[in-house]
Design a protein around this motif. Structure first.
Motif, PDB file in Angstrom:
ATOM      1  N   MET A  12       4.550   8.893  -6.910  1.00  0.00           N
ATOM      2  CA  MET A  12       5.976   8.802  -7.140  1.00  0.00           C
ATOM      3  C   MET A  12       6.344   9.794  -8.240  1.00  0.00           C
ATOM      4  O   MET A  12       5.667   9.881  -9.249  1.00  0.00           O
ATOM      5  CB  MET A  12       6.327   7.369  -7.535  1.00  0.00           C
ATOM      6  N   LYS A  13       7.410  10.507  -8.004  1.00  0.00           N
ATOM      7  CA  LYS A  13       7.842  11.515  -8.962  1.00  0.00           C
ATOM      8  C   LYS A  13       8.593  10.880 -10.122  1.00  0.00           C
ATOM      9  O   LYS A  13       9.171   9.802  -9.997  1.00  0.00           O
ATOM     10  CB  LYS A  13       8.745  12.531  -8.268  1.00  0.00           C
ATOM     11  N   LYS A  14       8.565  11.557 -11.260  1.00  0.00           N
ATOM     12  CA  LYS A  14       9.227  11.046 -12.463  1.00  0.00           C
ATOM     13  C   LYS A  14      10.718  10.818 -12.216  1.00  0.00           C
ATOM     14  O   LYS A  14      11.287   9.830 -12.679  1.00  0.00           O
ATOM     15  CB  LYS A  14       9.014  11.990 -13.624  1.00  0.00           C
ATOM     16  N   LYS A  59       2.949   8.922   3.621  1.00  0.00           N
ATOM     17  CA  LYS A  59       3.641   9.135   2.341  1.00  0.00           C
ATOM     18  C   LYS A  59       4.707   8.071   2.120  1.00  0.00           C
ATOM     19  O   LYS A  59       4.854   7.546   1.013  1.00  0.00           O
ATOM     20  CB  LYS A  59       4.282  10.530   2.307  1.00  0.00           C
ATOM     21  N   HIS A  60       5.453   7.767   3.173  1.00  0.00           N
ATOM     22  CA  HIS A  60       6.521   6.777   3.060  1.00  0.00           C
ATOM     23  C   HIS A  60       5.942   5.391   2.755  1.00  0.00           C
ATOM     24  O   HIS A  60       6.454   4.670   1.890  1.00  0.00           O
ATOM     25  CB  HIS A  60       7.342   6.738   4.351  1.00  0.00           C
ATOM     26  N   GLU A  61       4.872   5.024   3.433  1.00  0.00           N
ATOM     27  CA  GLU A  61       4.245   3.725   3.184  1.00  0.00           C
ATOM     28  C   GLU A  61       3.669   3.655   1.775  1.00  0.00           C
ATOM     29  O   GLU A  61       3.725   2.606   1.132  1.00  0.00           O
ATOM     30  CB  GLU A  61       3.177   3.440   4.236  1.00  0.00           C
ATOM     31  N   ASP A 120       5.204  -2.367  -6.264  1.00  0.00           N
ATOM     32  CA  ASP A 120       4.400  -2.561  -7.473  1.00  0.00           C
ATOM     33  C   ASP A 120       5.243  -2.384  -8.734  1.00  0.00           C
ATOM     34  O   ASP A 120       5.120  -3.156  -9.686  1.00  0.00           O
ATOM     35  CB  ASP A 120       3.215  -1.594  -7.512  1.00  0.00           C
ATOM     36  N   MET A 121       6.101  -1.369  -8.716  1.00  0.00           N
ATOM     37  CA  MET A 121       6.954  -1.113  -9.873  1.00  0.00           C
ATOM     38  C   MET A 121       7.923  -2.279 -10.096  1.00  0.00           C
ATOM     39  O   MET A 121       8.122  -2.723 -11.232  1.00  0.00           O
ATOM     40  CB  MET A 121       7.728   0.184  -9.707  1.00  0.00           C
TER      41      MET A 121
END
Length: 82
Positions: free
Chosen positions: A1-3, A55-57, A65-66
């Motif tokens: 995941m990008k910042k 990538k999507h999964e 998780d976040m």
């Protein structure tokens, strides 16, 4: 995941009530259950489509998780631990 994605999620979550965050968490967990990749491989999908689905999964799993982590930070009890 990008910042940038993380920052956008954090901003979105900051505006949610505890009840809405908990609801969104359960929805996110539900969305990341099961994988369609194996079925796509068996059916002969194009490898580009399979990679994009992977990538999507992965993103859906990281998002759930976040949200779980943020629920924990807010002391929101999940899965009937109330």
């Amino acid at each position: 995941m990008k910042k940038k994605e993380i920052n956008e999620i954090m901003a979105h979550v900051a505006a949610l009530s505890d009840e809405k965050l908990e609801e969104e968490y359960y929805t996110a967990v539900d969305n990341c259950l099961g994988s369609q990749v194996d079925t796509m491989i068996e059916r002969g999908y194009d490898s580009v489509d399979i990679i994009e689905r992977e990538k999507h999964e992965k993103y859906l799993s990281e998002y759930a998780d976040m949200l779980g982590y943020l629920c924990d930070k807010r002391n929101i009890k999940l899965w009937g631990d109330k």
